[in-house]
Design a protein around this motif. Structure first.
Motif, PDB file in Angstrom:
ATOM      1  N   TYR A   1       1.948   5.358  -7.178  1.00 21.92           N
ATOM      2  CA  TYR A   1       0.750   6.139  -7.543  1.00 21.92           C
ATOM      3  C   TYR A   1       1.145   7.561  -7.925  1.00 21.92           C
ATOM      4  O   TYR A   1       0.632   8.121  -8.895  1.00 21.92           O
TER       5      TYR A   1
ATOM      6  N   PRO B   1       0.812  -1.233   0.000  1.00 22.19           N
ATOM      7  CA  PRO B   1       0.000   0.000   0.000  1.00 22.19           C
ATOM      8  C   PRO B   1       0.841   1.276   0.000  1.00 22.19           C
ATOM      9  O   PRO B   1       0.378   2.316  -0.464  1.00 22.19           O
TER      10      PRO B   1
ATOM     11  N   HIS C   1       3.378   0.848  -3.712  1.00 25.76           N
ATOM     12  CA  HIS C   1       2.551   0.918  -4.915  1.00 25.76           C
ATOM     13  C   HIS C   1       1.479   1.996  -4.758  1.00 25.76           C
ATOM     14  O   HIS C   1       1.315   2.861  -5.620  1.00 25.76           O
ATOM     15  N   GLY C   2       0.769   1.945  -3.630  1.00 24.40           N
ATOM     16  CA  GLY C   2      -0.422   2.778  -3.462  1.00 24.40           C
ATOM     17  C   GLY C   2      -0.125   4.244  -3.219  1.00 24.40           C
ATOM     18  O   GLY C   2      -0.985   5.103  -3.456  1.00 24.40           O
ATOM     19  N   LEU C   3       1.077   4.556  -2.754  1.00 23.66           N
ATOM     20  CA  LEU C   3       1.433   5.956  -2.506  1.00 23.66           C
ATOM     21  C   LEU C   3       2.547   6.417  -3.462  1.00 23.66           C
ATOM     22  O   LEU C   3       2.370   7.360  -4.218  1.00 23.66           O
TER      23      LEU C   3
ATOM     24  N   TRP D   1      -5.236   6.715   1.122  1.00 21.22           N
ATOM     25  CA  TRP D   1      -3.971   6.101   0.714  1.00 21.22           C
ATOM     26  C   TRP D   1      -3.917   4.637   1.128  1.00 21.22           C
ATOM     27  O   TRP D   1      -2.939   4.158   1.674  1.00 21.22           O
ATOM     28  N   PHE D   2      -5.039   3.955   0.864  1.00 23.39           N
ATOM     29  CA  PHE D   2      -5.127   2.502   1.018  1.00 23.39           C
ATOM     30  C   PHE D   2      -4.898   2.049   2.452  1.00 23.39           C
ATOM     31  O   PHE D   2      -4.468   0.923   2.703  1.00 23.39           O
ATOM     32  N   GLY D   3      -5.217   2.912   3.387  1.00 23.89           N
ATOM     33  CA  GLY D   3      -5.129   2.547   4.802  1.00 23.89           C
ATOM     34  C   GLY D   3      -6.000   3.461   5.643  1.00 23.89           C
ATOM     35  O   GLY D   3      -6.833   4.214   5.126  1.00 23.89           O
TER      36      GLY D   3
ATOM     37  N   HIS E   1      -5.728  -1.093  -7.942  1.00 26.99           N
ATOM     38  CA  HIS E   1      -5.271  -0.764  -6.584  1.00 26.99           C
ATOM     39  C   HIS E   1      -4.918  -1.996  -5.761  1.00 26.99           C
ATOM     40  O   HIS E   1      -4.337  -1.878  -4.678  1.00 26.99           O
TER      41      HIS E   1
ATOM     42  N   LEU F   1      -5.800  -5.233   0.940  1.00 25.92           N
ATOM     43  CA  LEU F   1      -5.452  -3.906   1.452  1.00 25.92           C
ATOM     44  C   LEU F   1      -5.873  -3.761   2.920  1.00 25.92           C
ATOM     45  O   LEU F   1      -5.216  -3.055   3.686  1.00 25.92           O
TER      46      LEU F   1
END
Lengths: 264, 264
Positions: free
Chosen positions: A181, A173, A176-178, B101-103, B164, B170
């Protein structure tokens, strides 16, 4: 090369602070420029709220929309603007923190929540098509990013069959996710497991390795995450002939040996 | 039944606040007791630091050790003690927040960092063997826990092949790494995707579904995470004949139909 280290640890006498100090010394000795955001020392505000767009009087507040307007008008709060400027000025971005509850400590999670705001990292339209600039494109495009993470848990417990789950997946997360992204080229993290029981000698060796990783960052192994607009996805979903299997690993494409090659 | 909802959204006029209000009304109407920690309204301190153990004068501060001592002496800061007491008094614990941000937003990540401290949820020795009370055992044992999460992203983008990553993965660091770690029986989350573009009618329907999920929580589908001391792990690593494959799903065992059955 210009480095920016975002550092999140509450203790000046910690292993993390020791590693950070050694890293900054090594960068200085090698003639690199660097900036640092030592979030605890700065008393960085962790919680996203209306104060982040102080001139916006919308009532009720819609944070996403208000920060988007404030970003467009260059009227975000000064601490957010300063952090964004440091990111944009850097060639290499390092987020260094201890893993707390399998994620970032709140102070650096809040740094991400606030600094990677709408208009800066979210909802940035692509120039040429009806798409977003994200996952490989965005404000951090052309920059390298690396996590430097200590864990109390042993490496076996964070392995593929370890009880906490694989560390690569736990960091997905963030990597990849931050970072991906927002457009950065993400390299394999620098990890120290079992960090609470290291000897002084071990800490010293890890510090040397950390310094080497930073000084040799151009040769680091890139995590080849797929690009939003690179053909692997259609409407945000992996196209059928791209990758089989399941899990986060689906979003990793063909290996690229090092940051050097990725930048070619 | 006694519910405790930990709520983290900055906006009183948000979809999340609407859902929370409807949920609390439904619990009240059904005669359930409940408590709430509305973290933004409380101004909850997100950042773990020495103020969390105000009577501990150790210098240098080692947060993990200092909070462990303070927990043993019942001298953690009053806000942490109050949160721990609300958790211990509840039968059902709900964490409700928007996915940022996926959290978790920083304010609720900080709630976890501070409230689930050493001695309370970390490093609690097992009574009968040289093992820890965690992953199925611990302070939240016998309690149900559920995430209620809104996402701006569409469900397709959080599906198995969505860009995502799968929402279940996640949320693994929270469902498994925090709630199951602390001993709770974790049920499938209540999820709303595409939350920023819902019509009033859709919001109303989701609120009704949320209320049903809470009122019928005993029948919710349990995520059957494996137990630390249940035989699936040896020294914190999955034993060879337990599960093939990879990823977080390895840590999910045989299905249990509902919370009812799990508690038998």
């Amino acid at each position: 090369m210009r480095f920016h280290i975002v550092f999140a640890h509450p203790e000046a006498a910690s292993l993390n602070a020791f590693l950070r100090d050694r890293a900054l010394s090594a960068l200085r000795a090698a003639g690199h420029e660097f900036t640092q955001s030592d979030l605890y020392t700065m008393g960085f505000k962790a919680v996203a709220d209306g104060a982040d767009c102080p001139d916006d009087n919308a009532d009720p507040l819609i944070y996403h929309a208000a920060t988007r307007r404030a970003h467009a008008l260059d009227k975000l709060s000064a601490d957010i603007l300063a952090e964004q400027a440091k990111l944009l000025a850097a060639d290499v971005i390092v987020l260094q923190f201890p893993l707390w509850w399998f994620g970032m400590p709140a102070i650096i999670k809040g740094w991400a929540d606030r600094v990677f705001c709408s208009g800066f990292a979210i909802g940035v339209p692509h120039i040429h098509k009806r798409a977003w600039r994200r996952y490989g494109e965005g404000p951090l495009e052309g920059k390298l990013a690396m996590l430097a993470v200590t864990t109390g848990a042993k490496s076996a417990h964070l392995s593929d069959r370890g009880e906490h789950g694989p560390i690569a997946d736990l960091l997905f997360p963030i990597n990849h996710g931050l970072l991906h992204y927002a457009g950065a080229t993400v390299v394999e993290p620098f990890l120290i497991h079992g960090a609470s029981s290291l000897s002084g000698l071990e800490a010293d060796r890890f510090a040397a390795t950390y310094c080497e990783r930073l000084l040799d960052i151009d040769a680091a192994t890139v995590i080849p995450y797929r690009s939003e607009n690179g053909g692997a996805y259609r409407r945000g979903v992996l196209v059928e002939d791209t990758a089989a299997g399941s899990g986060f690993a689906l979003h990793i494409g063909e290996p690229v040996r090092s940051a050097d090659e990725e930048q070619l």
